[in-house]
Design an enzyme around this catalytic site. Sequence first.
Site, PDB file in Angstrom:
ATOM      1  N   ASP A 164       0.854  -1.188   0.000  1.00 56.03           N
ATOM      2  CA  ASP A 164       0.000   0.000   0.000  1.00 56.03           C
ATOM      3  C   ASP A 164       0.890   1.238   0.000  1.00 56.03           C
ATOM      4  O   ASP A 164       1.709   1.419   0.902  1.00 56.03           O
ATOM      5  CB  ASP A 164      -0.908   0.002   1.235  1.00 56.03           C
ATOM      6  CG  ASP A 164      -2.086   0.957   1.112  1.00 56.03           C
ATOM      7  OD1 ASP A 164      -1.877   2.079   0.583  1.00 56.03           O
ATOM      8  OD2 ASP A 164      -3.187   0.595   1.545  1.00 56.03           O
ATOM      9  N   THR A 182     -16.065   1.435   3.844  1.00 59.15           N
ATOM     10  CA  THR A 182     -14.729   1.727   3.337  1.00 59.15           C
ATOM     11  C   THR A 182     -14.547   3.241   3.236  1.00 59.15           C
ATOM     12  O   THR A 182     -15.492   4.013   3.450  1.00 59.15           O
ATOM     13  CB  THR A 182     -14.514   1.123   1.930  1.00 59.15           C
ATOM     14  OG1 THR A 182     -15.379   1.794   0.992  1.00 59.15           O
ATOM     15  CG2 THR A 182     -14.824  -0.367   1.913  1.00 59.15           C
ATOM     16  N   TYR A 225     -14.216   3.322 -13.347  1.00 62.06           N
ATOM     17  CA  TYR A 225     -14.212   2.389 -12.211  1.00 62.06           C
ATOM     18  C   TYR A 225     -14.965   1.108 -12.572  1.00 62.06           C
ATOM     19  O   TYR A 225     -14.465  -0.007 -12.347  1.00 62.06           O
ATOM     20  CB  TYR A 225     -14.848   3.069 -11.005  1.00 62.06           C
ATOM     21  CG  TYR A 225     -14.837   2.246  -9.743  1.00 62.06           C
ATOM     22  CD1 TYR A 225     -13.675   2.127  -8.983  1.00 62.06           C
ATOM     23  CD2 TYR A 225     -15.985   1.599  -9.287  1.00 62.06           C
ATOM     24  CE1 TYR A 225     -13.651   1.384  -7.810  1.00 62.06           C
ATOM     25  CE2 TYR A 225     -15.975   0.855  -8.121  1.00 62.06           C
ATOM     26  CZ  TYR A 225     -14.807   0.744  -7.384  1.00 62.06           C
ATOM     27  OH  TYR A 225     -14.791   0.007  -6.231  1.00 62.06           O
ATOM     28  N   LYS A 258     -13.395  -2.734 -13.004  1.00 62.36           N
ATOM     29  CA  LYS A 258     -13.852  -3.842 -12.173  1.00 62.36           C
ATOM     30  C   LYS A 258     -14.488  -4.952 -13.010  1.00 62.36           C
ATOM     31  O   LYS A 258     -14.335  -6.144 -12.698  1.00 62.36           O
ATOM     32  CB  LYS A 258     -14.845  -3.332 -11.129  1.00 62.36           C
ATOM     33  CG  LYS A 258     -14.208  -2.440 -10.061  1.00 62.36           C
ATOM     34  CD  LYS A 258     -13.134  -3.162  -9.275  1.00 62.36           C
ATOM     35  CE  LYS A 258     -12.654  -2.350  -8.086  1.00 62.36           C
ATOM     36  NZ  LYS A 258     -11.638  -3.081  -7.284  1.00 62.36           N
ATOM     37  N   ASN A 260      -6.703  -5.923  -4.128  1.00 63.36           N
ATOM     38  CA  ASN A 260      -7.741  -5.116  -3.497  1.00 63.36           C
ATOM     39  C   ASN A 260      -7.591  -3.626  -3.793  1.00 63.36           C
ATOM     40  O   ASN A 260      -8.567  -2.881  -3.745  1.00 63.36           O
ATOM     41  CB  ASN A 260      -7.709  -5.347  -1.981  1.00 63.36           C
ATOM     42  CG  ASN A 260      -8.538  -4.366  -1.208  1.00 63.36           C
ATOM     43  OD1 ASN A 260      -9.764  -4.427  -1.206  1.00 63.36           O
ATOM     44  ND2 ASN A 260      -7.871  -3.421  -0.541  1.00 63.36           N
TER      45      ASN A 260
END
Length: 316
Positions: free
Chosen positions: A38, A212, A178, A182, A102
């Site tokens: 990350d 989130t 996005y 995905k 992720n």
Amino acid sequence: MSGLLQGRVAIVTGAGRGIGRAIAESLVTAGAHVIVADNGTSIAGEGGDPAVARATVQALNDAAGARKALAFTESVASPGVAKQLVDLAVKTFGGIDIVVNNAAIRRDAPVFRADPADWDAVIRTNLSAAFYLINAASAVMREQDRSARGGRDGYDWGRIVNIVSSAGLYGNLGQAAYASAKAGLFGLTRVTAMDLAPAQITANAVVPFARTRITQTLQPANEAEEAYKDRALRIGAHHVANLVAALCMPKARTITGQLLGVRGREIIVFNQPRRLASMVAEETPEGIADELIAGMEGHFTDLTTDLEAFNTDPLL
């Protein structure tokens, strides 16, 4: 669950916060070594803060009472860096058995206003980076199959889990980049499952519904979106982590190529695009249009967004 992943080595991208951190915690609890990958970027993919990954690693190691986690603070959105990450896993912990893609960013805008540079950034981070990491890790996993890393019964430790989104299945207003990334990530999951099946390596996609950074920063435009945000904020990320850890378990060796959702304690198996209906085509475009409307319209999929499709209370 403790100890069931003993000896496994995992890479989790976007693991400094939110769902990624919960997944890393779950894998460490099950005995795995985990590299927390990350770079601490914002939701829009701007800036970076290496302290995010390092703080998570410190917490994981403190909780485990051992060096179970390691921080990697560079973006993996390039083939070279992805390979460096895999090499780090092998050098530090002896191999690579689990990859969880992720990490994701969002830059929303209607298609008629979107900046192509934003499109490129989202596709690179959300889709290309996942491919780069799978590409690098799967090559090592296949070698581990040949070297009997899993023991004399063969190597069936390999697990790849891609975190996708309901936006990629249903679509959502202003999320062209996005949703496309995905949706593409699910296509990558299917092909990965097929390509790696001979080596006993599984690949699955998970659609998460949980609290989130993205859901926390949503700016609802109407009451329906406000209600969706409220429901999402009530769902802890540990539910997603539990499903991901389950897919990494030895007994999950037969689960591959699947599209699964998790919404609180509800686990969803999504259907996948398959032929639904067909017709014998007319000779002219006009005739085809008439027949499509008259004979096939009942099979068409409406423009329901993911927010509208999941507008009931989650099972907590």
